[in-house]
Motif scaffolding. Structure first.
Motif, PDB file in Angstrom:
ATOM      1  N   ALA A  25      60.503  29.414  54.383  1.00  0.00           N
ATOM      2  CA  ALA A  25      61.236  29.671  53.153  1.00  0.00           C
ATOM      3  C   ALA A  25      62.742  30.198  53.806  1.00  0.00           C
ATOM      4  CB  ALA A  25      60.476  30.743  52.221  1.00  0.00           C
ATOM      5  N   ALA A  26      62.822  30.479  54.587  1.00  0.00           N
ATOM      6  CA  ALA A  26      64.103  31.059  54.953  1.00  0.00           C
ATOM      7  C   ALA A  26      65.346  29.949  55.347  1.00  0.00           C
ATOM      8  CB  ALA A  26      64.149  32.093  56.192  1.00  0.00           C
ATOM      9  N   ASN A  27      65.738  29.396  54.222  1.00  0.00           N
ATOM     10  CA  ASN A  27      66.880  28.248  54.551  1.00  0.00           C
ATOM     11  C   ASN A  27      68.190  28.878  55.213  1.00  0.00           C
ATOM     12  OD1 ASN A  27      69.217  26.539  53.015  1.00  0.00           O
ATOM     13  ND2 ASN A  27      67.486  25.523  53.675  1.00  0.00           N
ATOM     14  N   ILE A  87      63.093  25.035  56.207  1.00  0.00           N
ATOM     15  CA  ILE A  87      63.317  23.841  55.535  1.00  0.00           C
ATOM     16  C   ILE A  87      63.348  24.365  54.126  1.00  0.00           C
ATOM     17  CG2 ILE A  87      61.054  23.190  55.298  1.00  0.00           C
ATOM     18  CD1 ILE A  87      62.008  20.260  56.186  1.00  0.00           C
ATOM     19  N   ALA A  88      62.750  25.214  53.397  1.00  0.00           N
ATOM     20  CA  ALA A  88      62.829  25.561  52.254  1.00  0.00           C
ATOM     21  C   ALA A  88      62.172  24.358  51.352  1.00  0.00           C
ATOM     22  CB  ALA A  88      64.179  26.109  51.800  1.00  0.00           C
ATOM     23  N   THR A  89      62.696  24.113  50.284  1.00  0.00           N
ATOM     24  CA  THR A  89      62.404  23.186  49.277  1.00  0.00           C
ATOM     25  C   THR A  89      62.813  21.807  49.326  1.00  0.00           C
ATOM     26  OG1 THR A  89      63.909  23.650  47.333  1.00  0.00           O
ATOM     27  CG2 THR A  89      62.153  25.209  47.574  1.00  0.00           C
ATOM     28  N   PRO A  90      62.199  20.836  48.878  1.00  0.00           N
ATOM     29  CA  PRO A  90      62.979  19.555  48.974  1.00  0.00           C
ATOM     30  C   PRO A  90      64.145  19.315  48.307  1.00  0.00           C
ATOM     31  CG  PRO A  90      60.551  19.305  48.224  1.00  0.00           C
ATOM     32  CD  PRO A  90      60.838  20.788  48.133  1.00  0.00           C
ATOM     33  N   ALA A  96      66.042  12.403  54.784  1.00  0.00           N
ATOM     34  CA  ALA A  96      65.328  12.375  56.203  1.00  0.00           C
ATOM     35  C   ALA A  96      64.589  13.505  56.429  1.00  0.00           C
ATOM     36  CB  ALA A  96      66.447  12.257  57.438  1.00  0.00           C
ATOM     37  N   GLU A  97      64.909  14.730  56.122  1.00  0.00           N
ATOM     38  CA  GLU A  97      64.246  15.865  56.431  1.00  0.00           C
ATOM     39  C   GLU A  97      62.964  16.012  55.496  1.00  0.00           C
ATOM     40  OE1 GLU A  97      67.483  19.033  57.937  1.00  0.00           O
ATOM     41  OE2 GLU A  97      67.374  18.587  55.581  1.00  0.00           O
ATOM     42  N   ASN A  98      63.006  15.447  54.282  1.00  0.00           N
ATOM     43  CA  ASN A  98      62.092  15.568  53.306  1.00  0.00           C
ATOM     44  C   ASN A  98      60.873  14.216  53.825  1.00  0.00           C
ATOM     45  OD1 ASN A  98      62.437  17.432  51.510  1.00  0.00           O
ATOM     46  ND2 ASN A  98      64.072  16.257  50.354  1.00  0.00           N
ATOM     47  N   LEU A  99      61.394  13.233  54.382  1.00  0.00           N
ATOM     48  CA  LEU A  99      60.693  12.102  54.897  1.00  0.00           C
ATOM     49  C   LEU A  99      59.673  12.931  56.010  1.00  0.00           C
ATOM     50  CD1 LEU A  99      59.330   9.291  55.471  1.00  0.00           C
ATOM     51  CD2 LEU A  99      61.391   9.088  56.888  1.00  0.00           C
ATOM     52  N   MET A 100      60.164  13.605  57.000  1.00  0.00           N
ATOM     53  CA  MET A 100      59.512  14.450  57.907  1.00  0.00           C
ATOM     54  C   MET A 100      58.631  15.603  57.150  1.00  0.00           C
ATOM     55  SD  MET A 100      59.483  17.608  59.566  1.00  0.00           S
ATOM     56  CE  MET A 100      61.321  18.204  59.405  1.00  0.00           C
ATOM     57  N   ALA A 250      51.264  28.783  43.418  1.00  0.00           N
ATOM     58  CA  ALA A 250      49.715  28.426  43.891  1.00  0.00           C
ATOM     59  C   ALA A 250      49.846  26.714  43.852  1.00  0.00           C
ATOM     60  CB  ALA A 250      48.742  28.677  42.764  1.00  0.00           C
ATOM     61  N   GLY A 251      50.874  26.099  43.352  1.00  0.00           N
ATOM     62  CA  GLY A 251      50.725  24.616  43.375  1.00  0.00           C
ATOM     63  C   GLY A 251      51.743  24.074  44.562  1.00  0.00           C
ATOM     64  N   ILE A 252      52.268  24.934  45.233  1.00  0.00           N
ATOM     65  CA  ILE A 252      52.988  24.435  46.471  1.00  0.00           C
ATOM     66  C   ILE A 252      52.036  23.731  47.317  1.00  0.00           C
ATOM     67  CG2 ILE A 252      54.492  25.122  48.511  1.00  0.00           C
ATOM     68  CD1 ILE A 252      55.465  27.570  47.114  1.00  0.00           C
TER      69      ILE A 252
END
Length: 283
Positions: A25-27, A87-90, A96-100, A250-252
């Motif tokens: 979570a630490a962007n 990486i935190a949230t989308p 490219a990072e979200n694909l990974m 909870a839904g993450i």
């Protein structure tokens, strides 16, 4: 002579997924460019802690099954440590990072589902054949739902790496596929609760710990149900109401794997310890 790892090693391993979640979570770690060394270090520390139990657990047939289940439950968080730090949230990352991100989540879904299969065999061998059948069925359904959703997300972000827009058709597909992650999340919480109760009946987990798992799993499932099928959009564009926050957390997608990860740590400890009729409590 090799000895069983002590309580301090067990506590450190139990704390590891929470530390990894905080690092993910630490962007600022990522934006400052420290994510690679921090991620590698976190992965190595987790691997060393796991190995302390694994080197003993693999010496017996029962120990190997317990160790395999434990490692598979922990594997998603090991991958998060290696690849996800900061990486935190989308909404904070590139296509490219979200694909990974979703490729890793797909691998995590496979690992957790396989871990539940091992746990099903282990609990059946230790006497419980009712609750373990229920958690086996729900975990398989959860794994399929999760895998479908993660593969869709990976495909969507693959398209967006070439053309970073969301067409109306893609938006409709996102809404349709959100149903998969909604039920996958709820079923994972239910499977975890049933697995903990089944482990308690098989003397693999203390009764008190199983009740804690049950309570947390019920809370997580209800929070997601109350939130609704559709996951809210970019949190940067609005302030969620207080009652929405538990459902958001909870839904993450990776959040329901936190308690199975802790179950995996208990299984690793059991693999390195002589089996007895007395259950191992959680730290």
């Amino acid at each position: 002579m090799n000895t069983t790892p002590g309580k301090a090693t067990f506590v450190a391993l139990a704390a590891a997924p929470f530390v990894i979640a905080a690092l993910v979570a630490a962007n600022p770690i990522r934006t400052a460019g420290y994510h690679i060394p921090v991620g590698i270090l976190a992965f190595i520390v987790l691997a060393v802690l796991v190995f302390q139990f694994l080197r003993i657990g693999v010496r017996s047939n029962d120990g190997r099954e317990l160790a395999a289940a434990g490692v598979l439950f922990i594997l998603p968080f090991a991958l998060f440590a290696l690849l996800w730090v900061g990486i935190a949230t989308p909404y904070h990352t590139t296509p490219a990072e979200n694909l990974m991100r979703y490729e890793v989540l797909a691998i995590g879904a496979i690992a957790v589902t396989c871990a539940f299969v091992f746990l099903f065999r282990i609990v059946a061998d230790h006497g419980d054949r009712f609750l373990n059948t229920l958690f086996f069925g729900t975990s398989m359904l959860a794994g399929v739902a999760y895998l479908i959703w993660h593969c869709f997300q990976a495909g969507m972000w693959l398209v967006r790496t070439k053309n970073d827009i969301i067409t109306p058709h893609m938006a409709d597909m996102i809404s349709i596929f959100d149903v998969f992650v909604f039920f996958g999340t709820i079923l994972t919480y239910i499977a975890t609760a049933l697995a903990a109760l089944s482990m308690a009946r098989a003397n693999l987990l203390s009764t008190r710990a199983s009740k804690i798992y049950l309570a947390l799993s019920i809370f997580g499932a209800l929070a997601v149900i109350l939130r609704g099928v559709t996951y809210p959009g970019d949190p940067r564009t609005y302030t969620p109401a207080l009652y929405e926050v538990p459902g958001l957390i909870a839904g993450i997608p990776a959040m329901p794997w936190l308690m199975p990860c802790l179950l995996g740590i208990v299984l690793l400890k059991r693999s390195a310890s002589p089996m007895s009729d007395e259950a191992e409590p959680l730290p």
